[in-house]
Design an enzyme around this catalytic site. Structure first.
Site: not given
Length: 372
Positions: A156-158
């Site tokens: 995801a965003c990481a």
């Protein structure tokens, strides 16, 4: 072990932009249409009315003023409320690969590198356009990287920080000299523009970062350390997947788009990201005062400022916590790289910064870099 450095970052965004004003006008027109068409069910209490959105609500909730998207007309069409991204034939380059390729070429050009200099490509993003073949292999082919390797990964965003840790270990152990990480995020394709709580959050962007062995040439940013953490949570998820076509019968409504409990994410992520960042700073023998700046995933202005305040123990002013989400919105994994690239030229050799990204999973990654 060898040093691993960030040699360059390249990124791109679509030309199309949507302001809060435009987004709100479209959403409210859709809400009025929905409420009129479902007036009887709403009056009977079997269906909830769609509330209006507002520019003030969006700015206060997120700090976002604008976003860039691949397709604007489809998103603002109240009878559609999703982008129009036509299918391409099997022999045509995929849209996500094409988008990522643009950022990859910029990173290579900035570093003065060619395909012959690259050992591997990792596409690290919130979602890939297809399950296989890997989008990364398509980008590898388009760049002309012969004899190397490529694979996709998602956190995801990481995702960018997780891929940086993987690449750092491969480079430090001598298994690669240069790895290109590409984060092509077409978040407009998985966002739910019919939900007031999330319709404003995301923008589209692609970023790429070139990691190399530190002995190639002077300059760059040394990756002093990376720390990762995950913890299961349902507070932010998307259920698109290969099993969807087995789960729903003909005629059933299916929109497995982004689903978020924003208040819960806010409550959970701030302590997780700030603690992980603080732990990394301490483990590397630094104090918060040794870290000049925080380049954080641009999820929400309040989250960014709260994490920087806790981890760096100072007020999150423009120098300590630069913000780009006002222009680009949340562009998932690409945002931490864009923020770094746009806000690092003024730093001197020997100065350090914190890169930190967090998102669904929950997944969190932190990295300390030092300008050489």
């Amino acid at each position: 072990m060898r040093d691993c450095i960030i040699r360059s970052v390249g990124w791109t965004v679509p030309d199309n932009t949507i302001s809060n004003k435009e987004l709100v006008e479209a959403f409210n027109a859709y809400a009025d249409k929905f409420n009129a068409e479902n007036a009887a069910a709403i009056a009977a209490g079997t269906l909830d009315a769609k509330p209006h959105s507002s520019e003030q609500f969006i700015e206060q909730a997120s700090g976002i003023l604008n976003r860039h998207v691949i397709d604007k007309d489809g998103l603002l069409d109240i009878n559609r409320m999703r982008p129009r991204l036509p299918s391409r034939g099997k022999d045509a380059m995929g849209l996500q690969a094409e988008f990522g390729l643009s950022a990859a070429k910029k990173a290579l050009a900035k570093a003065g590198r060619t395909a012959a200099d690259i050992d591997g490509v990792i596409v690290a993003s919130s979602a890939q356009q297809r399950n296989f073949p890997a989008v990364a292999i398509e980008i590898q082919e388009a760049l002309g990287i012969e004899g190397g390797w490529a694979f996709d990964m998602t956190m995801a965003c990481a995702s960018a920080i997780f891929a940086m840790q993987q690449s750092r270990e491969l480079i430090r152990n001598g298994q690669a000299d240069a790895i290109l990480i590409v984060c092509p995020e077409i978040m407009s394709a998985i966002n739910d523009y019919k939900r007031r709580d999330v319709h404003f959050i995301f923008g589209d962007a692609a970023a790429a970062v070139l990691l190399e062995a530190g002995d190639r040439e002077p300059g760059g940013w040394e990756l002093k350390g990376v720390k990762l953490q995950t913890k299961w949570s349902n507070a932010l998820r998307s259920d698109f997947g290969f099993m969807n076509h087995t789960e729903f019968e003909d005629g059933e409504h299916f929109e497995a788009l982004v689903d978020q409990d924003g208040h819960r994410v806010f409550r959970d992520v701030i302590p997780m990201a700030s603690a992980l960042s603080s732990q990394l700073i301490s483990e590397l023998g630094y104090t918060p005062q040794d870290i000049r700046r925080g380049w954080l995933h641009q999820a929400n202005i309040r989250i960014v400022q709260a994490v920087v305040k806790k981890a760096l123990e100072r007020e999150p002013d423009a120098d300590a916590a630069p913000i780009i989400l006002n222009e680009y919105g949340n562009t998932s994994s690409s945002s931490v790289l864009m923020t770094f690239d746009l806000n690092s030229d003024d730093m001197a050799a020997g100065e350090r910064g914190l890169m930190c990204a967090f998102g669904a999973g929950y997944g969190c990654g932190a990295a300390i870099v030092e300008k050489r």
